[in-house]
Design an enzyme around this catalytic site. Structure first.
Site, PDB file in Angstrom:
ATOM      1  CE  LYS A  35      -5.733   7.376   0.196  1.00 12.33           C
ATOM      2  NZ  LYS A  35      -5.403   6.542  -0.972  1.00 12.33           N
TER       3      LYS A  35
ATOM      4  CB  THR B 211      -0.353   3.586   4.127  1.00 16.26           C
ATOM      5  OG1 THR B 211       0.027   3.586   2.757  1.00 16.26           O
ATOM      6  CG2 THR B 211       0.875   3.587   5.014  1.00 16.26           C
TER       7      THR B 211
ATOM      8  CG  HIS C 182      -3.698  10.535   1.985  1.00 20.05           C
ATOM      9  ND1 HIS C 182      -3.772   9.786   3.129  1.00 20.05           N
ATOM     10  CD2 HIS C 182      -2.632  10.044   1.291  1.00 20.05           C
ATOM     11  CE1 HIS C 182      -2.805   8.874   3.128  1.00 20.05           C
ATOM     12  NE2 HIS C 182      -2.088   9.016   2.019  1.00 20.05           N
TER      13      HIS C 182
ATOM     14  N   PRO D  99       0.813  -1.217   0.000  1.00 15.24           N
ATOM     15  CG  PRO D  99       0.024  -0.963   2.190  1.00 15.24           C
ATOM     16  CD  PRO D  99       0.750  -1.931   1.291  1.00 15.24           C
TER      17      PRO D  99
HETATM   18  N1  LIG Z   1       1.377   2.133  -2.974  1.00 14.24           N
HETATM   19  C1  LIG Z   1       1.786   3.420  -2.987  1.00 14.24           C
HETATM   20  O1  LIG Z   1       2.952   3.748  -2.663  1.00 14.24           O
HETATM   21  C2  LIG Z   1       0.839   4.487  -3.416  1.00 14.24           C
HETATM   22  C3  LIG Z   1      -0.405   4.164  -3.833  1.00 14.24           C
HETATM   23  N2  LIG Z   1      -1.224   5.122  -4.347  1.00 14.24           N
HETATM   24  C4  LIG Z   1      -2.490   4.661  -4.866  1.00 14.24           C
HETATM   25  O2  LIG Z   1      -2.408   4.680  -6.294  1.00 14.24           O
HETATM   26  C5  LIG Z   1      -3.695   4.915  -6.838  1.00 14.24           C
HETATM   27  C6  LIG Z   1      -3.623   6.063  -7.842  1.00 14.24           C
HETATM   28  O3  LIG Z   1      -3.307   7.268  -7.182  1.00 14.24           O
HETATM   29  P1  LIG Z   1      -3.207   8.652  -8.001  1.00 14.24           P
HETATM   30  O4  LIG Z   1      -2.157   8.567  -9.046  1.00 14.24           O
HETATM   31  O5  LIG Z   1      -3.133   9.726  -6.977  1.00 14.24           O
HETATM   32  O6  LIG Z   1      -4.648   8.686  -8.697  1.00 14.24           O
HETATM   33  P2  LIG Z   1      -5.105   9.414 -10.036  1.00 14.24           P
HETATM   34  O7  LIG Z   1      -6.593   9.449 -10.003  1.00 14.24           O
HETATM   35  O8  LIG Z   1      -4.371  10.695 -10.223  1.00 14.24           O
HETATM   36  O9  LIG Z   1      -4.623   8.427 -11.198  1.00 14.24           O
HETATM   37  C7  LIG Z   1      -5.259   7.234 -11.529  1.00 14.24           C
HETATM   38  C8  LIG Z   1      -5.153   7.081 -13.034  1.00 14.24           C
HETATM   39  O10 LIG Z   1      -5.648   5.787 -13.386  1.00 14.24           O
HETATM   40  C9  LIG Z   1      -6.363   5.949 -14.612  1.00 14.24           C
HETATM   41  N3  LIG Z   1      -7.263   4.831 -14.870  1.00 14.24           N
HETATM   42  C10 LIG Z   1      -8.576   4.711 -14.550  1.00 14.24           C
HETATM   43  N4  LIG Z   1      -9.062   3.545 -15.035  1.00 14.24           N
HETATM   44  C11 LIG Z   1      -8.030   2.916 -15.650  1.00 14.24           C
HETATM   45  C12 LIG Z   1      -7.899   1.682 -16.352  1.00 14.24           C
HETATM   46  N5  LIG Z   1      -8.944   0.848 -16.497  1.00 14.24           N
HETATM   47  N6  LIG Z   1      -6.689   1.357 -16.860  1.00 14.24           N
HETATM   48  C13 LIG Z   1      -5.634   2.191 -16.723  1.00 14.24           C
HETATM   49  N7  LIG Z   1      -5.693   3.392 -16.083  1.00 14.24           N
HETATM   50  C14 LIG Z   1      -6.876   3.735 -15.562  1.00 14.24           C
HETATM   51  C15 LIG Z   1      -7.095   7.274 -14.415  1.00 14.24           C
HETATM   52  O11 LIG Z   1      -7.582   7.786 -15.648  1.00 14.24           O
HETATM   53  C16 LIG Z   1      -5.997   8.114 -13.804  1.00 14.24           C
HETATM   54  O12 LIG Z   1      -5.197   8.753 -14.772  1.00 14.24           O
HETATM   55  C17 LIG Z   1      -4.625   5.146  -5.646  1.00 14.24           C
HETATM   56  O13 LIG Z   1      -5.251   3.927  -5.318  1.00 14.24           O
HETATM   57  C18 LIG Z   1      -3.667   5.530  -4.528  1.00 14.24           C
HETATM   58  O14 LIG Z   1      -4.177   5.275  -3.247  1.00 14.24           O
HETATM   59  C19 LIG Z   1      -0.849   6.415  -4.448  1.00 14.24           C
HETATM   60  C20 LIG Z   1       0.378   6.806  -4.020  1.00 14.24           C
HETATM   61  C21 LIG Z   1       1.309   5.879  -3.424  1.00 14.24           C
HETATM   62  O1  LIG Z   2      -3.744   8.224  -2.636  1.00 10.99           O
HETATM   63  C1  LIG Z   2      -2.607   8.586  -2.239  1.00 10.99           C
HETATM   64  O2  LIG Z   2      -2.140   9.711  -2.513  1.00 10.99           O
HETATM   65  C2  LIG Z   2      -1.822   7.642  -1.449  1.00 10.99           C
HETATM   66  N1  LIG Z   2      -2.308   6.438  -1.269  1.00 10.99           N
HETATM   67  C3  LIG Z   2      -1.664   5.353  -0.639  1.00 10.99           C
HETATM   68  C4  LIG Z   2      -2.525   4.775   0.461  1.00 10.99           C
HETATM   69  O3  LIG Z   2      -3.772   4.766   0.335  1.00 10.99           O
HETATM   70  O4  LIG Z   2      -1.981   4.271   1.439  1.00 10.99           O
HETATM   71  C5  LIG Z   2      -0.250   5.631  -0.244  1.00 10.99           C
HETATM   72  C6  LIG Z   2       0.102   7.059   0.041  1.00 10.99           C
HETATM   73  O5  LIG Z   2      -0.205   7.350   1.357  1.00 10.99           O
HETATM   74  C7  LIG Z   2      -0.489   8.043  -0.939  1.00 10.99           C
END
Ligand SMILES: NC(=O)C1=CN([C@@H]2O[C@H](COP(=O)(O)OP(=O)(O)OC[C@H]3O[C@@H](n4cnc5c(N)ncnc54)[C@H](O)[C@@H]3O)[C@@H](O)[C@H]2O)C=CC1
Ligand SMILES: O=C(O)C1=N[C@H](C(=O)O)C[C@H](O)C1
Length: 264
Positions: free
Chosen positions: A160, A167, A156, A121
């Site tokens: 979001k 996390t 956040h 996560p």
């Molecule tokens: N594990 C980690 O370290 C982190 C995880 N995240 C998670 O990553 C995810 C994305 O976060 P953000 O970039 O902030 O969101 P965002 O909304 O900016 O980007 C998501 C993208 O996915 C695209 N999308 C939607 N349906 C899709 C499909 N079927 N196929 C391909 N792309 C598609 C959207 O059009 C958008 O461009 C969230 O679940 C967030 O919680 C975010 C930051 C860190």
């Molecule tokens: O959506 C985000 O921005 C983030 N999502 C992840 C989470 O849900 O834990 C990781 C990070 O905190 C940023």
């Protein structure tokens, strides 16, 4: 050796940072950028969208390019598609999307039987280190006289979509496992009564453009310990995910986490 990567959700907040930082890494080659066809920038050059100039890789739904790893930061439906793409391509999968339903989680576990999967996560080094520190605290405090109350706060950005963060839930799960806690609540209101120790409460704050902050409180009678881990921008997640892609490409099928990648 150069690792060929595909990025799923490449026009998103995280996707754009992966494109920018992946392009700077001489050990990586971005060969495909996937997006949802309804995205307003679908069909455009992923480098232009990420603000780094032309990359010659267009935002698509399908590709003939061969890749060693696919990195997914998208939405649950996108994550589902990324799992299928990884299995079809026999590529490694780095799964970062949070807020997944049980059906998506089951699909990821099933995929790990045939391909290497890094699933976490948070891809941040300091978050994963803080998880270790919390496990140490939980072990030390589990039988403390008077009890230790655990609460997880997260902040956040306003965009979001899932709450609490993936996390925060992982922090809760790791601590609960160490302390034998079985009840979880989300905020409080009314007169819930005195707080039982066998409970972890989550509090999700959504404001402005905060890239992610978690505070874990262990409250005792007479003293409190709090651990806070805070991102200044999204690059800590993007660099972790790129490192995970290099780690996973060519590994045996199985489920890996960021402790494996970071050697924690
Ligand atoms: N594990 C980690 O370290 C982190 C995880 N995240 C998670 O990553 C995810 C994305 O976060 P953000 O970039 O902030 O969101 P965002 O909304 O900016 O980007 C998501 C993208 O996915 C695209 N999308 C939607 N349906 C899709 C499909 N079927 N196929 C391909 N792309 C598609 C959207 O059009 C958008 O461009 C969230 O679940 C967030 O919680 C975010 C930051 C860190
Ligand atoms: O959506 C985000 O921005 C983030 N999502 C992840 C989470 O849900 O834990 C990781 C990070 O905190 C940023």
């Amino acid at each position: 050796m150069v690792t060929r990567i595909a990025i799923n959700g490449a026009a998103g907040r995280m996707g754009q940072r992966l494109v920018a930082l992946g392009n700077e890494d001489k050990d990586l080659d971005i060969v495909a950028c996937f997006e949802y066809s309804g995205h307003p920038k679908f069909g455009q050059d992923a480098g232009i969208v990420a603000g780094i100039g032309e990359l010659d890789v267009v935002l698509v739904e399908e590709t003939t390019a061969q890749y060693d790893a696919i990195i997914d930061f998208s939405v649950p439906a996108g994550a589902h598609a990324a799992v299928e793409r990884a299995v079809d391509a026999k590529a490694a999968l780095v799964m970062a999307t949070t807020g997944l339903e049980e059906e998506h989680k089951a699909k990821i576990r099933e995929a790990a039987n045939v391909i290497p999967v890094v699933w976490a996560p948070s891809m941040s080094t300091t978050v994963n280190l803080t998880m270790k520190l919390c496990e140490i605290a939980a072990e030390a405090l589990k039988d403390i006289p008077g009890g230790a109350d655990v609460e997880v706060l997260e902040r956040h950005h306003r965009f979001k979509e899932d709450s609490p963060s993936g996390t925060a839930l992982r922090f809760g799960e790791l601590i609960a496992n160490k302390m034998g806690i079985t009840n979880f609540v989300h905020g409080r209101e009314g007169r819930p009564g005195a707080r039982p120790h066998n409970e972890i409460a989550y509090h999700a704050i959504r404001t402005g453009d905060n890239p992610g902050e978690h505070t874990i409180i262990f409250g005792l009678l007479g003293e409190t310990i709090e651990m806070t881990v805070r991102a200044s921008n999204r690059d800590c997640y993007a660099t972790g995910a790129l490192q995970a892609a290099k780690f996973a490409a060519g590994k045996k099928p199985g489920l890996y986490n960021m402790n494996d990648v970071l050697g924690l």
